[in-house]
Motif scaffolding. Structure first.
Motif, short mmCIF file in Angstrom:
data_model
loop_
_atom_site.label_atom_id
_atom_site.label_comp_id
_atom_site.label_asym_id
_atom_site.label_seq_id
_atom_site.Cartn_x
_atom_site.Cartn_y
_atom_site.Cartn_z
N VAL A 254 -129.86 -46.61 50.05
CA VAL A 254 -130.07 -47.03 48.67
C VAL A 254 -131.55 -46.84 48.39
O VAL A 254 -132.41 -47.33 49.14
CB VAL A 254 -129.68 -48.50 48.45
CG1 VAL A 254 -129.83 -48.87 46.97
CG2 VAL A 254 -128.25 -48.76 48.91
N VAL A 255 -131.85 -46.10 47.32
CA VAL A 255 -133.24 -45.78 47.01
C VAL A 255 -133.50 -46.00 45.53
O VAL A 255 -132.59 -45.98 44.70
CB VAL A 255 -133.56 -44.31 47.38
CG1 VAL A 255 -133.38 -44.07 48.87
CG2 VAL A 255 -132.70 -43.35 46.56
N THR A 256 -134.77 -46.21 45.20
CA THR A 256 -135.17 -46.19 43.80
C THR A 256 -135.53 -44.76 43.45
O THR A 256 -136.04 -44.00 44.27
CB THR A 256 -136.38 -47.11 43.54
OG1 THR A 256 -137.45 -46.73 44.42
CG2 THR A 256 -136.01 -48.56 43.79
N VAL A 257 -135.22 -44.38 42.20
CA VAL A 257 -135.52 -43.04 41.73
C VAL A 257 -136.25 -43.14 40.39
O VAL A 257 -136.05 -44.10 39.63
CB VAL A 257 -134.24 -42.19 41.58
CG1 VAL A 257 -133.60 -41.92 42.93
CG2 VAL A 257 -133.25 -42.86 40.63
N ASP A 258 -137.09 -42.15 40.12
CA ASP A 258 -137.82 -42.17 38.86
C ASP A 258 -136.97 -41.53 37.75
O ASP A 258 -135.80 -41.17 37.97
CB ASP A 258 -139.17 -41.47 38.99
CG ASP A 258 -139.04 -40.01 39.38
OD1 ASP A 258 -137.96 -39.41 39.15
OD2 ASP A 258 -140.02 -39.44 39.90
N GLY A 259 -137.55 -41.38 36.59
CA GLY A 259 -136.82 -40.87 35.45
C GLY A 259 -136.29 -39.46 35.65
O GLY A 259 -135.30 -39.07 35.02
#
Length: 601
Positions: free
Chosen positions: A278-283
């Protein structure tokens, strides 16, 4: 009215008015921070993003971010639990735990904190992306990435890879997008026919025309093969590609009739458990930070009972044989399949070494000997007649080329393969005697062997003297597979019918009753008779290859002018059956046996 009575009447009315006033005040009171936090979490967990965002001080921003996260994660369920709530003047902080069920046994749990603010005597959740996860920032979302483990290999009994993972690229053709479809098909055929000669311009055009609205798979190539032709096909219009991992044979020529079935059976076992992150992603969808990860768990290798050495020796022994030919080898002490070999002619007919039913010819005299010896009417030294021909109910039964040995011991009649002797022995037995003896050798038994489909053969009870006589030397209605005859030889070698297997840890089921044991005196006699076949009988060409024991067989089929050649036997802890179809005589099976055993040393 008495004033005291009036006071008594009025008192309940005043109490009722006071109670109603109190209830009204309670109904107008606003929920405290605990209730506000609980309502927000419950709505968020239930997927009611509209209600949850309405509980915040920035509904539009909250809804946009929550919608995006839920769409990305696609949770099967979400569970929230409110923890401690600390309240100060006009503000509160509420701890919580959230657990995402992302399906496929993927659970992700962490702790977070809500900030609540009181505005106009109403508690609202102060919105920030960090409410969803402490590390989620503005203009970001959360993504799940699945990590597939490498497929586990299939190894032979000595740890040599039989099947190992590789990447397969499918070449797909969409003629409606190709423009000059025939021209593109021709270029594809020119590039791919070297891997499969059946791929032609016509086959591609016809195949794609059969389902014009669906992509047509022209070929499935190993990664290395695809790389070699990629420059010629990658930019062709109407051609696209998909790829994925698959178990492939290390040696394409090794057991092609067997390994595809093994692959189908073990595919679920070798896939392992997927990993995920699970990762954060930018726009732009680029990864920012990892929030959670669980590595993929590769499956353990699957071990087959096959021996690459024995399989290769068996296949080499069949090289150059023009008709369908096959060898099945079994370890008598365990029942483990060591080799299932077929030549290219046999491969075209399917896995006939395991399922092809043929008249076993004189190899079936092993079963006739067991039945005759068990009857007590004869022993191995009993004098029996071996004339050139005999007539039973009008049926003339000859020996090969009508050879005549006169009166000889039963063991010699076995070694010389006297049809007339064994036809006479069978006639004097009960109608089901041969069926029972064959069953004790494994012929007629039904095994469910994981990874393959097998047939042993069939020996129905004879309906008359003539049929019983023909069954006695392996003609009549008797049929057996190479697998069944190898099992019969393994039974003689081990003393009881072994349960065949192909994959370690995968249990073979036996349908119906198991085989009854053969008495030791009978087994000893049959073993000695099978040895005599090699020392002085019909298989002396094997005499220099160690303690080989077996039985030759020539089995007529069709109009009687053609014959299959057989040899079934064992050496040490190696039992086998060799069948050369339409060979004319058993000597060709003996020669193949000699090549097979010589290669093993």
């Amino acid at each position: 009215m008495d004033r005291g009575i009036l006071a008594a009447v009025r008192l309940p009315i005043l109490v009722t008015i006071a109670l109603l006033t109190t209830m009204s005040a309670c109904s107008d009171s606003k929920p405290g921070p605990d209730a506000a936090a609980d309502q927000f979490l419950a709505a968020f967990a239930g997927g009611d993003v509209g209600t949850a965002s309405g509980q915040t001080d920035s509904p539009d921003s909250a809804k946009k971010t929550m919608d995006k996260v839920r769409e990305s994660l696609k949770p099967a369920a979400v569970k929230t639990e409110l923890g401690k709530v600390d309240t100060q003047e006009g503000t509160a902080k509420a701890a919580f735990t959230i657990t995402w069920d992302l399906g496929s046994n993927r659970k992700w749990s962490y702790q977070g904190q809500l900030e609540l603010r009181s505005e106009n005597d109403q508690w609202k959740v102060h919105w920030a992306p960090s409410l969803i996860h402490p590390k989620l920032a503005a203009q970001q979302s959360i993504s799940v990435q699945v990590q597939q483990p490498l497929l586990a290999p299939v190894l032979d009994r000595d740890g040599v890879p039989l099947l190992q993972p590789d990447r397969v690229v499918s070449v797909l053709f969409e003629p409606k997008k190709a423009g000059d479809a025939a021209g593109v098909a021709g270029k594809l055929a020119a590039a791919l026919s070297g891997f499969d000669p059946t791929i032609t311009q016509r086959s591609i055009v016809d195949g794609s025309a059969a389902a014009p609205d669906q992509p047509y798979q022209v070929a499935a190539l190993r990664q290395a093969d695809y790389d070699s032709v990629k420059p010629d096909i990658y930019d062709l219009p109407g051609v696209r590609f998909t790829s994925g991992p698959r178990l492939l044979a290390v040696d394409k020529k090794l057991a092609p009739a067997l390994l595809p079935g093994v692959r189908r059976y073990v595919e679920g076992q070798v896939a392992g458990l997927s990993g995920w992150r699970v990762v954060t992603v930018d726009g732009a969808g680029a990864e920012v930070e990892e929030l959670y990860s669980k590595p993929a768990e590769p499956a353990k290798a699957v071990n087959a009972t096959l021996s690459t050495k024995i399989q290769s020796a068996a296949q080499a022994a069949l090289n150059g044989v023009p008709t369908s030919a096959m060898i099945v080898a079994i370890q008598p002490s365990t029942g483990e399949l060591l080799a299932v070999a077929q030549n290219p002619a046999a491969d075209k007919e399917g896995p006939i070494a395991l399922m092809g039913r043929y008249a076993p010819g004189s190899t079936f005299k092993i079963a006739t000997s067991v039945a005759a010896l068990e009857s007590g009417k004869v022993n191995a030294d009993t004098p029996v007649g071996c004339p050139g021909t005999i007539t039973i109910d009008g049926r003339v039964i000859p020996n090969s080329n009508k050879f005549d040995k006169g009166t000889i011991p039963m063991h010699s009649a076995f070694a010389f393969s006297c049809n007339t002797t064994f036809a006479s022995l069978a006639v004097d037995l009960p109608a089901d005697a041969l069926s029972g003896a064959a069953k004790k050798l494994g012929i007629g038994m039904d095994f469910v062997v994981p990874g393959i489909t097998t047939v042993t053969g069939s020996v129905p009870p004879a309906t008359g003297k003539t049929e019983r006589a023909e069954d006695g030397f392996g003609q009549g209605k008797v049929v057996a597979t190479p697998f069944g005859m190898a099992l019969a030889a393994a039974t003689v070698a081990s003393g009881s019918t072994p349960t065949p297997s192909l994959l370690r840890g995968a249990e073979t089921k036996v349908n119906g009753a198991g085989a009854q044991p053969i008495g030791a005196p009978v087994l000893d006699a049959v073993r000695a008779m099978m040895r005599e076949v090699v020392t002085t009988g019909t298989a002396t060409a094997l005499g220099s290859l160690g303690d080989v024991r077996g039985k030759t067989g020539t089995a007529q089929f069709g109009d009687g002018t053609h014959s299959h050649g057989w040899f079934a036997g064992y050496r040490g802890d190696l039992a086998f059956a060799v069948l050369i179809t339409d060979a004319g005589e058993s000597s060709k099976a003996v020669q193949a046996t000699a090549r097979f055993l010589s290669a093993l040393g």
